[in-house]
Write an enzyme that holds these catalytic residues in place. Structure first.
Site, PDB file in Angstrom:
ATOM      1  N   CYS A  17     -14.804  23.464  -9.159  1.00  0.00           N
ATOM      2  CA  CYS A  17     -14.865  23.577 -10.610  1.00  0.00           C
ATOM      3  C   CYS A  17     -15.008  25.054 -10.973  1.00  0.00           C
ATOM      4  CB  CYS A  17     -16.041  22.784 -11.158  1.00  0.00           C
ATOM      5  SG  CYS A  17     -16.141  21.080 -10.560  1.00  0.00           S
TER       6      CYS A  17
ATOM      7  N   ARG B 250      -8.093  27.170 -10.392  1.00  0.00           N
ATOM      8  CA  ARG B 250      -8.957  26.547  -9.397  1.00  0.00           C
ATOM      9  C   ARG B 250      -8.779  25.035  -9.346  1.00  0.00           C
ATOM     10  NH1 ARG B 250     -13.475  29.769  -7.799  1.00  0.00           N
ATOM     11  NH2 ARG B 250     -14.709  27.882  -7.501  1.00  0.00           N
TER      12      ARG B 250
ATOM     13  N   TRP C 138     -13.596  19.442 -11.856  1.00  0.00           N
ATOM     14  CA  TRP C 138     -12.764  18.699 -10.905  1.00  0.00           C
ATOM     15  C   TRP C 138     -13.620  17.544 -10.426  1.00  0.00           C
ATOM     16  CZ3 TRP C 138     -12.642  17.248  -5.703  1.00  0.00           C
ATOM     17  CH2 TRP C 138     -11.386  16.930  -5.181  1.00  0.00           C
TER      18      TRP C 138
ATOM     19  N   ASN D 246     -21.281  23.276 -10.495  1.00  0.00           N
ATOM     20  CA  ASN D 246     -20.281  23.079  -9.453  1.00  0.00           C
ATOM     21  C   ASN D 246     -21.003  22.591  -8.204  1.00  0.00           C
ATOM     22  OD1 ASN D 246     -18.512  24.233 -11.241  1.00  0.00           O
ATOM     23  ND2 ASN D 246     -18.294  26.161 -10.123  1.00  0.00           N
ATOM     24  N   GLY D 247     -20.426  21.643  -7.491  1.00  0.00           N
ATOM     25  CA  GLY D 247     -21.050  21.156  -6.275  1.00  0.00           C
ATOM     26  C   GLY D 247     -21.360  19.678  -6.353  1.00  0.00           C
TER      27      GLY D 247
ATOM     28  N   GLU E  89       3.477  24.324   7.734  1.00  0.00           N
ATOM     29  CA  GLU E  89       3.218  25.001   6.464  1.00  0.00           C
ATOM     30  C   GLU E  89       4.299  24.683   5.443  1.00  0.00           C
ATOM     31  OE1 GLU E  89       1.509  27.510   3.532  1.00  0.00           O
ATOM     32  OE2 GLU E  89       0.764  26.314   5.202  1.00  0.00           O
TER      33      GLU E  89
ATOM     34  N   LYS F  51       3.572  22.883   1.801  1.00  0.00           N
ATOM     35  CA  LYS F  51       3.955  23.453   0.510  1.00  0.00           C
ATOM     36  C   LYS F  51       4.716  22.432  -0.332  1.00  0.00           C
ATOM     37  CE  LYS F  51       1.776  26.308   0.252  1.00  0.00           C
ATOM     38  NZ  LYS F  51       1.026  26.321   1.439  1.00  0.00           N
TER      39      LYS F  51
ATOM     40  N   GLU G 122       2.317  19.684  -1.558  1.00  0.00           N
ATOM     41  CA  GLU G 122       1.334  20.160  -2.539  1.00  0.00           C
ATOM     42  C   GLU G 122       1.885  20.217  -3.955  1.00  0.00           C
ATOM     43  OE1 GLU G 122      -1.760  23.261  -0.538  1.00  0.00           O
ATOM     44  OE2 GLU G 122       0.324  23.912  -0.598  1.00  0.00           O
TER      45      GLU G 122
ATOM     46  N   HIS H 291       9.995  10.958  19.684  1.00  0.00           N
ATOM     47  CA  HIS H 291       8.888  10.127  20.136  1.00  0.00           C
ATOM     48  C   HIS H 291       8.309   9.317  18.973  1.00  0.00           C
ATOM     49  CE1 HIS H 291       8.723  11.737  24.209  1.00  0.00           C
ATOM     50  NE2 HIS H 291       8.959  12.939  23.667  1.00  0.00           N
TER      51      HIS H 291
ATOM     52  N   LYS I 267      -7.991  25.190  -5.959  1.00  0.00           N
ATOM     53  CA  LYS I 267      -7.684  26.374  -5.162  1.00  0.00           C
ATOM     54  C   LYS I 267      -8.724  26.615  -4.081  1.00  0.00           C
ATOM     55  CE  LYS I 267      -5.475  30.149  -4.094  1.00  0.00           C
ATOM     56  NZ  LYS I 267      -4.171  30.045  -3.411  1.00  0.00           N
TER      57      LYS I 267
END
Length: 618
Positions: free
Chosen positions: A2, A27, A75, A101-102, A491, A495, A498, A514, A613
């Site tokens: 947050c 964020r 968030w 936050n937390g 990666e 991307k 996301e 496989h 973020k």
């Protein structure tokens, strides 16, 4: 995850806070709110959704005013995204406002006790429970004399009851000249101005107003007024206070002429790679040099094992470094998910070096892994982008990326900067062992050439955009690579997931047969990293297997392997480079591909759904 912004001074607090909230949007959040003290009372406005769609249109009609206030972007953790669950929250009396936050892990038993005492709650959040506890203690503190401010004492007493993580801001309408902040496990920073001070979870929220900041440590409690601040620590008699300077200015957190921060940051990579290398190459000795490792050559030579702990994109940079360090320095390397490493009990001998990789320097799992490693007596180096961050301060030494603020949630320039500095570290470790002067100089020449080579890849943006147009409606993607190219496949898939919400998976190329090859069909594109490296022929064989099943192929190749055009449907060419540096060049077209696909699908590129973020909670 947050965001917090608090202000106390002479300016209009609503304007300062709203500006700060907008700078914190990157964020990740689902709702936003603001509280101000006006004429001895609170004005609280909060709304689910985007700031400019929900909160901002409510501020002007409300006629908000005042010179002290708190803002928050939420968030969701406890309680679904809603107006009621948005911050700020008040205590039972309505005199105290809190943003947080937390996660308060023991909020349920605390809430049951408060309910038994007659408290009522308006939300489902753990935060409101903390607000009520502070309110109860504040009543007690006002009735007795004690050292320090009564609100700060109440906050300290309440925090001794909670288990979990927090970065909080607190104001009280009994005292219109004081703000209290406290942190444990969630970043919180004091911004120092002239006749004004700030409290924020991120320097970007206040960089337009001040460059002078104090990064709070765990268990610090700060009492902030317009002209001063005081910091004490719950766990000791004294608090370490150091004034730092923000490395970037307000312009660095603006998009400029780019439509999205992500695109801006992709195109910044020639510059950020050059920044990562600048001043760190010793051409005469054919090695790298760092000012902040805080380890002697003898200590570095004694290292016989390296464990890298990281999350997400940083983990992929670590995987690329595993190949590079083992190749150049002949030191065994293991790469661990920080979220798993923190709870394991792996055998680490005394000569093991732990490297923590993080863009933000605040990632909760990586920080926990760092602390556990240091508790066991191991040296921990940090690869980090944010000066003054918790991980940067708590590590034994490390390397800053100097990439500037990364605002886009999907990390881009941080990955290439991390991979660059880890290659420099591998060069250093190799040269103090057995790597030849000749090969050292070859690597240095290749590093010097990287920024211009990345620029040449960026010039293929229009071609990559055309490829994205062709495949942006696909529902699944595969990414394949071998050796150094495998972390790039991971990666590239990350991307795409996301920011476009397309299912994508990265695999070592040989692993396709496989199991995953069962999913290949004419509607499932495969992005194959096929440079002219030592395993080129093996990779071509894997492409043939995909082609035989009518799967579309997008190939990322180097300048010398033009024969692949008979197999691949689309080709993206990157310059020839030494194998350890392939990930830095190859990832750029994959970043652009993901970006353009997401834009074409109408996705919010800079603020993808459900993501934040900086992940500061478990």
């Amino acid at each position: 995850m947050c965001g917090i912004i608090g202000y106390i001074g002479r300016q209009s607090a609503p304007a300062v806070i709203l500006e700060g909230l907008r700078r914190l949007e990157y964020r990740g959040y689902d709702s936003a709110g603001m509280a101000l003290i006006e004429d001895g009372g609170f004005r609280v406005i909060k709304k689910k959704g985007k700031i400019d769609e929900g909160l901002a249109p409510m501020i002007q009609p409300a006629g908000l005013d005042g010179n002290i206030g708190l803002g928050h972007t939420r968030w969701a953790t406890h309680g679904a995204p809603s107006d009621e669950n948005s911050h700020p929250h008040t205590d039972q009396s309505g005199r105290i406002v809190l943003v947080h936050n937390g996660v308060i892990e023991n909020y349920e038993p605390l809430k049951r006790k408060l309910l038994a005492d007659g408290h009522t709650f308006k939300s489902e959040t753990d935060t409101e429970v903390l607000a009520h506890i502070i309110g109860d203690y504040y009543d007690l503190e006002k009735e007795r004399d004690g050292e320090g401010h009564p609100l700060a004492r109440a906050v300290m007493s309440a925090l001794r009851e909670v288990i979990g993580t927090y970065g909080i801001g607190v104001i009280c309408n009994d005292d219109t000249g004081t703000m209290v902040g406290a942190r444990r496990g969630s970043p919180l920073i004091i911004g120092i101005g002239k006749d004004e001070n700030f409290l924020a979870s991120d320097t970007s929220a206040m960089v337009a107003h001040t460059q002078q900041v104090v990064f709070l440590n765990d268990y610090d409690v700060a009492t902030i007024t317009r002209g001063d601040f005081n910091v004490v620590n719950l766990g000791s008699d004294t608090a370490k206070v150091q004034i730092s300077r923000i490395e970037f200015d307000a312009e660095a957190v603006e998009k400029g002429d780019y439509p999205h921060f992500m695109l801006k940051e992709i195109f910044e990579q020639p510059k950020t790679i050059a920044n990562a290398v600048r001043g760190r190459l010793d051409h005469e000795e054919a090695t790298a040099k760092f000012g902040g490792l805080n380890m002697t050559t003898a200590e570095l030579r004694a290292v016989d094992r390296i464990v890298i702990v990281a999350c997400g994109t940083s983990l992929h940079a670590g995987l690329a470094a595993e190949y590079t360090i083992e190749e150049l320095a002949q030191i065994p390397v293991e790469v661990e998910y920080a979220s798993e490493f923190r709870y394991r009990n792996p055998p680490l001998d005394k000569n093991t070096l732990v490297i923590a990789i993080t863009q933000s320097g605040e990632t909760a799992d990586t920080l926990a892994g760092l602390r556990e490693s240091r508790r066991r007596g191991h040296k921990v180096l940090a690869i980090c982008n944010v000066v003054g961050s918790t991980i940067a301060r708590e590590s034994d030494g490390g390397i800053y990326l100097h990439a500037g603020p990364e605002i886009g949630v999907a990390s881009t320039k941080a990955f290439t900067s991390q991979t660059t500095v880890l290659t420099l570290f591998a060069l250093l470790m190799g040269r103090i062992r057995m790597l030849s002067n000749k090969l050292g100089k070859e690597i240095i020449r290749a590093l010097d050439a990287l920024p211009q080579q990345v620029q040449s890849v960026l010039e293929k943006n229009d071609t990559i955009k055309q490829i994205a147009e062709k495949y942006h409606n696909a529902r699944n993607f595969f990414y394949l690579g071998r050796q150094y190219n495998y972390p790039v496949a991971l990666e590239g898939a990350l991307k795409l997931k996301e920011i476009s919400y397309i299912h994508a998976e990265g695999y070592p190329a040989a692993e396709m047969k496989h199991g995953p090859i069962a999913l290949i069909d004419e509607n499932t594109p495969t992005v194959v990293l096929a440079p002219s490296d030592s395993l080129y022929e093996k990779t071509i064989s894997n492409l043939q297997e995909i082609r035989a099943r009518k799967g579309p192929i997008i190939a990322v190749v180097t300048n010398t392997n033009n024969d692949i055009s008979a197999i691949a449907d689309e080709i993206i060419t990157v310059p020839n480079v030494l194998e350890p540096l392939l990930p830095i060049l190859e990832v750029v077209p994959l970043q652009l591909l993901a970006y353009h696909i997401a834009v074409m699908r109408g996705c919010d590129v800079d603020k993808p759904r459900n993501l934040a973020k900086s992940v500061t909670v478990e």
